[in-house]
Scaffold this active site. Structure first.
Site, PDB file in Angstrom:
ATOM      1  N   CYS A 170       0.785  -1.241   0.000  1.00  0.00           N
ATOM      2  CA  CYS A 170       0.000   0.000   0.000  1.00  0.00           C
ATOM      3  C   CYS A 170       0.820   1.297   0.000  1.00  0.00           C
ATOM      4  O   CYS A 170       0.410   2.261  -0.657  1.00  0.00           O
ATOM      5  CB  CYS A 170      -1.044  -0.010   1.102  1.00  0.00           C
ATOM      6  SG  CYS A 170      -0.413  -0.348   2.736  1.00  0.00           S
ATOM      7  N   ARG A 174      10.316  -9.251   4.652  1.00  0.00           N
ATOM      8  CA  ARG A 174      10.411  -8.810   6.048  1.00  0.00           C
ATOM      9  C   ARG A 174      11.477  -9.655   6.724  1.00  0.00           C
ATOM     10  O   ARG A 174      11.427 -10.885   6.636  1.00  0.00           O
ATOM     11  CB  ARG A 174       9.075  -8.999   6.774  1.00  0.00           C
ATOM     12  CG  ARG A 174       7.983  -8.212   6.123  1.00  0.00           C
ATOM     13  CD  ARG A 174       6.664  -8.304   6.873  1.00  0.00           C
ATOM     14  NE  ARG A 174       5.703  -7.410   6.218  1.00  0.00           N
ATOM     15  CZ  ARG A 174       4.481  -7.174   6.623  1.00  0.00           C
ATOM     16  NH1 ARG A 174       4.031  -7.772   7.718  1.00  0.00           N
ATOM     17  NH2 ARG A 174       3.693  -6.352   5.972  1.00  0.00           N
ATOM     18  N   GLU A 207      12.420 -11.559   9.394  1.00  0.00           N
ATOM     19  CA  GLU A 207      11.650 -12.095  10.519  1.00  0.00           C
ATOM     20  C   GLU A 207      12.503 -12.618  11.658  1.00  0.00           C
ATOM     21  O   GLU A 207      12.030 -12.785  12.769  1.00  0.00           O
ATOM     22  CB  GLU A 207      10.705 -13.207  10.049  1.00  0.00           C
ATOM     23  CG  GLU A 207       9.532 -12.714   9.214  1.00  0.00           C
ATOM     24  CD  GLU A 207       8.445 -12.029  10.041  1.00  0.00           C
ATOM     25  OE1 GLU A 207       8.619 -11.900  11.266  1.00  0.00           O
ATOM     26  OE2 GLU A 207       7.446 -11.608   9.453  1.00  0.00           O
ATOM     27  N   ARG A 250       5.459 -18.218   8.207  1.00  0.00           N
ATOM     28  CA  ARG A 250       6.097 -16.978   8.643  1.00  0.00           C
ATOM     29  C   ARG A 250       7.453 -16.900   7.979  1.00  0.00           C
ATOM     30  O   ARG A 250       8.379 -17.621   8.367  1.00  0.00           O
ATOM     31  CB  ARG A 250       6.207 -16.975  10.173  1.00  0.00           C
ATOM     32  CG  ARG A 250       6.803 -15.724  10.695  1.00  0.00           C
ATOM     33  CD  ARG A 250       5.873 -15.037  11.667  1.00  0.00           C
ATOM     34  NE  ARG A 250       6.533 -13.846  12.142  1.00  0.00           N
ATOM     35  CZ  ARG A 250       6.573 -13.478  13.414  1.00  0.00           C
ATOM     36  NH1 ARG A 250       5.980 -14.204  14.333  1.00  0.00           N
ATOM     37  NH2 ARG A 250       7.195 -12.376  13.749  1.00  0.00           N
ATOM     38  N   GLU A 287      -2.694  -7.175  -2.524  1.00  0.00           N
ATOM     39  CA  GLU A 287      -3.161  -6.143  -1.601  1.00  0.00           C
ATOM     40  C   GLU A 287      -4.137  -5.192  -2.286  1.00  0.00           C
ATOM     41  O   GLU A 287      -3.741  -4.343  -3.075  1.00  0.00           O
ATOM     42  CB  GLU A 287      -2.007  -5.340  -0.980  1.00  0.00           C
ATOM     43  CG  GLU A 287      -2.584  -4.318   0.009  1.00  0.00           C
ATOM     44  CD  GLU A 287      -1.621  -3.727   1.018  1.00  0.00           C
ATOM     45  OE1 GLU A 287      -0.460  -4.156   1.088  1.00  0.00           O
ATOM     46  OE2 GLU A 287      -2.066  -2.826   1.736  1.00  0.00           O
ATOM     47  N   ASP A 303      -8.286  -8.760  12.003  1.00  0.00           N
ATOM     48  CA  ASP A 303      -7.464  -9.901  11.602  1.00  0.00           C
ATOM     49  C   ASP A 303      -8.356 -11.112  11.386  1.00  0.00           C
ATOM     50  O   ASP A 303      -9.335 -11.309  12.113  1.00  0.00           O
ATOM     51  CB  ASP A 303      -6.451 -10.245  12.712  1.00  0.00           C
ATOM     52  CG  ASP A 303      -5.101  -9.576  12.469  1.00  0.00           C
ATOM     53  OD1 ASP A 303      -4.995  -8.802  11.505  1.00  0.00           O
ATOM     54  OD2 ASP A 303      -4.181  -9.839  13.265  1.00  0.00           O
ATOM     55  N   GLU A 352      -2.788 -15.838  11.766  1.00  0.00           N
ATOM     56  CA  GLU A 352      -3.370 -14.667  11.099  1.00  0.00           C
ATOM     57  C   GLU A 352      -3.145 -14.853   9.612  1.00  0.00           C
ATOM     58  O   GLU A 352      -2.016 -14.838   9.146  1.00  0.00           O
ATOM     59  CB  GLU A 352      -2.678 -13.395  11.603  1.00  0.00           C
ATOM     60  CG  GLU A 352      -3.288 -12.138  11.028  1.00  0.00           C
ATOM     61  CD  GLU A 352      -2.260 -11.076  10.669  1.00  0.00           C
ATOM     62  OE1 GLU A 352      -1.320 -10.846  11.448  1.00  0.00           O
ATOM     63  OE2 GLU A 352      -2.418 -10.490   9.578  1.00  0.00           O
ATOM     64  N   ASN A 364      -5.842  -9.754   6.657  1.00  0.00           N
ATOM     65  CA  ASN A 364      -6.330  -8.629   7.451  1.00  0.00           C
ATOM     66  C   ASN A 364      -7.134  -7.662   6.597  1.00  0.00           C
ATOM     67  O   ASN A 364      -7.123  -7.752   5.365  1.00  0.00           O
ATOM     68  CB  ASN A 364      -5.193  -7.924   8.209  1.00  0.00           C
ATOM     69  CG  ASN A 364      -4.185  -7.289   7.272  1.00  0.00           C
ATOM     70  OD1 ASN A 364      -4.489  -6.926   6.145  1.00  0.00           O
ATOM     71  ND2 ASN A 364      -2.958  -7.155   7.751  1.00  0.00           N
ATOM     72  N   CYS A 420      -6.926  -0.781   3.429  1.00  0.00           N
ATOM     73  CA  CYS A 420      -6.340  -1.838   2.626  1.00  0.00           C
ATOM     74  C   CYS A 420      -6.589  -3.182   3.280  1.00  0.00           C
ATOM     75  O   CYS A 420      -7.017  -3.255   4.423  1.00  0.00           O
ATOM     76  CB  CYS A 420      -4.837  -1.613   2.451  1.00  0.00           C
ATOM     77  SG  CYS A 420      -3.915  -1.735   3.984  1.00  0.00           S
ATOM     78  N   ARG A 478      -0.287 -17.621   3.416  1.00  0.00           N
ATOM     79  CA  ARG A 478      -1.115 -17.743   4.623  1.00  0.00           C
ATOM     80  C   ARG A 478      -2.432 -18.465   4.316  1.00  0.00           C
ATOM     81  O   ARG A 478      -2.867 -19.327   5.078  1.00  0.00           O
ATOM     82  CB  ARG A 478      -1.391 -16.361   5.216  1.00  0.00           C
ATOM     83  CG  ARG A 478      -0.148 -15.653   5.750  1.00  0.00           C
ATOM     84  CD  ARG A 478       0.266 -16.238   7.082  1.00  0.00           C
ATOM     85  NE  ARG A 478       1.526 -15.698   7.556  1.00  0.00           N
ATOM     86  CZ  ARG A 478       1.643 -14.743   8.481  1.00  0.00           C
ATOM     87  NH1 ARG A 478       0.567 -14.204   9.026  1.00  0.00           N
ATOM     88  NH2 ARG A 478       2.826 -14.345   8.877  1.00  0.00           N
TER      89      ARG A 478
HETATM   90  N1  SER Z   1      -0.712  -3.146   4.687  1.00  0.00           N
HETATM   91  C1  SER Z   1      -1.255  -4.259   5.368  1.00  0.00           C
HETATM   92  C2  SER Z   1      -0.230  -5.041   6.123  1.00  0.00           C
HETATM   93  O1  SER Z   1       0.933  -4.740   6.026  1.00  0.00           O
HETATM   94  C3  SER Z   1      -1.990  -5.148   4.428  1.00  0.00           C
HETATM   95  O2  SER Z   1      -1.138  -5.686   3.507  1.00  0.00           O
HETATM   96  O3  SER Z   1      -0.558  -5.919   6.822  1.00  0.00           O
HETATM   97 ZN    ZN Z   2      -1.724  -2.015   3.346  1.00  0.00          ZN
END
Ligand code: SER
Ligand code: ZN
Length: 502
Positions: free
Chosen positions: A305, A335, A337, A346, A354, A415, A433, A436, A461, A468
């Site tokens: 986003c 990410r 992690e 994960r 998105e 979530d 999760e 979201n 968003c 997941r």
């Molecule tokens: N921006 C939200 C998040 O990072 C949805 O992708 O979880």
């Molecule tokens: Zn987002």
């Protein structure tokens, strides 16, 4: 609040012959500028000549008349009243010897804190910050206010440390009997459907696993996004720091980004030694590499986003285009992690669709309702899984390093969580999760200065993580396609044969 400032105010020439005029100037400033209006607005200045061409100033003020704001004003007034007439300019290279700021906190501090540029002393609800040897530039940049805010924020956060995260259930599906209770990642590795990737937290998906992820993707697009009128866009995977500065990610998640470093040059000559060393040693010379790399100024996508909002920066959206409904389905998210990695659930690199929505408050509440309806249809009728929804700390708070906030009226994050039988009982195990959905109010609309002709805009968003979705589904339904729900099989008629290894 009390601001106590001691500054050196240098002159371009000697003050000795005009000392009387200068005394008049300062006492005039004291009387007519500082010592006026209601008491909380009043301030006081004292001054003394040190040698021939340096004034030592001492300004003490309350909250509404901050001492440091007077330095540029004094300089301006000086140059009009003294500088022009006596040809002695003042205030060039003003230096703050010591700046002591005292202010009251909302709650008592629980322990010491530190911040850059200043010494912080906390006693109960009283905070004192002491700065030494500060330049004018520093004061002009509004650092002082941000330092005060940082102290407040750090003390406030002390009250949330160690507390569980905010979680408020909304809805729960009926219990569904799991087909098995194994960890799907482990079993897929055994079957050769996936392979641990070449670096930490990454995966290599072979045809069978890809077919499952692609089925999830098709379901999300055909059953959720297209029916609601979402249009596809393609965002860049590389996010420059100025975007994350605006969204708050850079201060919230600096330890979780994969940073992107550009080469300093593509001039082959500059790279020659690096190449030659490699040819001889068959290894990478990091010393040589570093010479040709610039410091990162961007990172790999963390969520899609921010770049989507950036694409609307400064734009006025036509009323007829509202609500804007778009989604990105190409940017991989990375990410770091570290300790949290597990299987394909994960990971450090994942695939997500998105959708983001921009419109009036009413339009967004409407789209949230419709998305929830479509998602329920997917998880209940197609994937047929056991899942629940809960209000949680909004992701945009978490990702901006903020804690403690919850739902505010219509904004916040929901979530979607799935029961993972391999992790233990429904009650005691952690659910996954897997999705979201958020409404963020005008946070990013303001940050990126996005406008409509008439309407006040909000945005939101929703993250559809393909790994997941697949993890939730496979953890409950197993890996035998014969046992998969018939409506899911419409989207995945047959698993590909894959590749056999000897
Ligand atoms: N921006 C939200 C998040 O990072 C949805 O992708 O979880
Ligand atoms: Zn987002």
């Amino acid at each position: 609040m009390k601001f106590d400032l001691k500054a050196d105010f240098p002159l371009s020439g000697s003050a000795v012959s005009i000392k009387k005029e200068i005394d008049e100037f300062f006492s005039d400033y004291d009387k007519n500028v500082l010592n006026r209006g209601p008491s909380q607005k009043r301030a006081k200045i004292t001054w003394s000549l040190c040698g021939e061409d340096l004034y030592k100033l001492h300004i003490v003020s309350g909250s509404n008349n901050r001492a440091h704001n007077h330095l540029p004003r004094i300089k301006k007034a000086w140059n009009i009243k003294i500088g022009k007439k006596y040809h002695v300019s003042g205030g060039k290279g003003t230096k703050i010897e010591k700046y002591k700021i005292e202010f009251e906190l909302e709650k008592e501090s629980l322990k010491e804190i530190t911040i850059p540029f200043a010494e912080v002393k906390l006693k109960g609800k009283q905070a004192t910050i002491i700065l030494k040897d500060v330049t004018e530039e520093f004061l002009r940049r509004n650092y002082i206010d941000r330092m005060i805010n940082l102290v407040r924020e750090k003390v406030e956060n002390q009250y949330y440390e160690g507390k569980g995260e905010f979680w408020k259930p909304i809805w729960q599906s009926p219990e569904k009997k799991p087909m098995w209770s194994k960890d799907p990642t482990e079993e897929m590795i055994k079957l050769g459907w996936i392979k641990q990737g070449p670096t930490k937290g990454k995966w290599f998906y072979r045809p069978q696993a890809v077919a499952i992820l692609k089925a999830m993707e098709e379901i999300a697009i055909k059953e959720v996004l297209k029916p609601l009128g979402f249009q596809e866009i393609i965002a860049s995977h590389v996010v420059p720091f100025d975007i994350w500065l605006k969204t708050g990610h850079l201060e919230g998640m600096p330890g979780e980004f994969y940073y992107v470093a550009e080469p300093v040059t593509r001039d082959v000559e500059k790279w020659q030694r690096f190449i030659d060393l490699m040819k001889i040693t068959k290894d990478v010379s990091f010393d040589e590499l570093n010479k040709n790399l610039s410091t990162p100024q961007a990172g790999i996508c963390y969520a899609q986003c921010p770049v989507i909002y950036w694409s609307f920066k400064g734009k006025t959206i036509a009323e007829k285009s509202l609500p804007v409904l778009v989604y990105d389905n190409t940017a991989n998210s990375c990410r770091y992690e570290s300790g949290g990695r597990h299987g394909i659930e994960r990971v450090d690199e994942f695939h997500r669709i998105e959708p983001i929505y921009i419109g009036t408050r009413e339009q967004l509440l409407d789209i949230r309702g419709k998305l929830l309806e479509r998602y329920q249809h997917v998880f209940n009728d197609i994937l047929d899984i056991e899942w629940r929804m809960a209000w949680v700390t909004p992701w945009y708070m978490k990702q901006a390093g903020k804690i403690g906030d919850t739902i505010k009226q219509d904004t916040g994050t929901i979530d979607f969580e799935a029961y993972m039988p391999y992790r233990g009982s429904r009650r005691d195990s952690e659910w996954l999760e897997f999705q979201n959905l958020s409404i963020l109010g005008d946070k990013y609309i303001k940050a990126f200065n996005i406008k409509a002709q008439k309407s006040e805009l909000w945005s939101g968003c929703s993250g559809i993580g393909l790994e997941r979705w697949a993890s939730a589904f496979l953890a409950q339904k197993g890996l035998d396609p014969n046992k998969w729900p018939p409506r899911f099989k419409k989207h995945l008629k047959e698993l590909p044969e894959g590749i056999e290894f000897l």
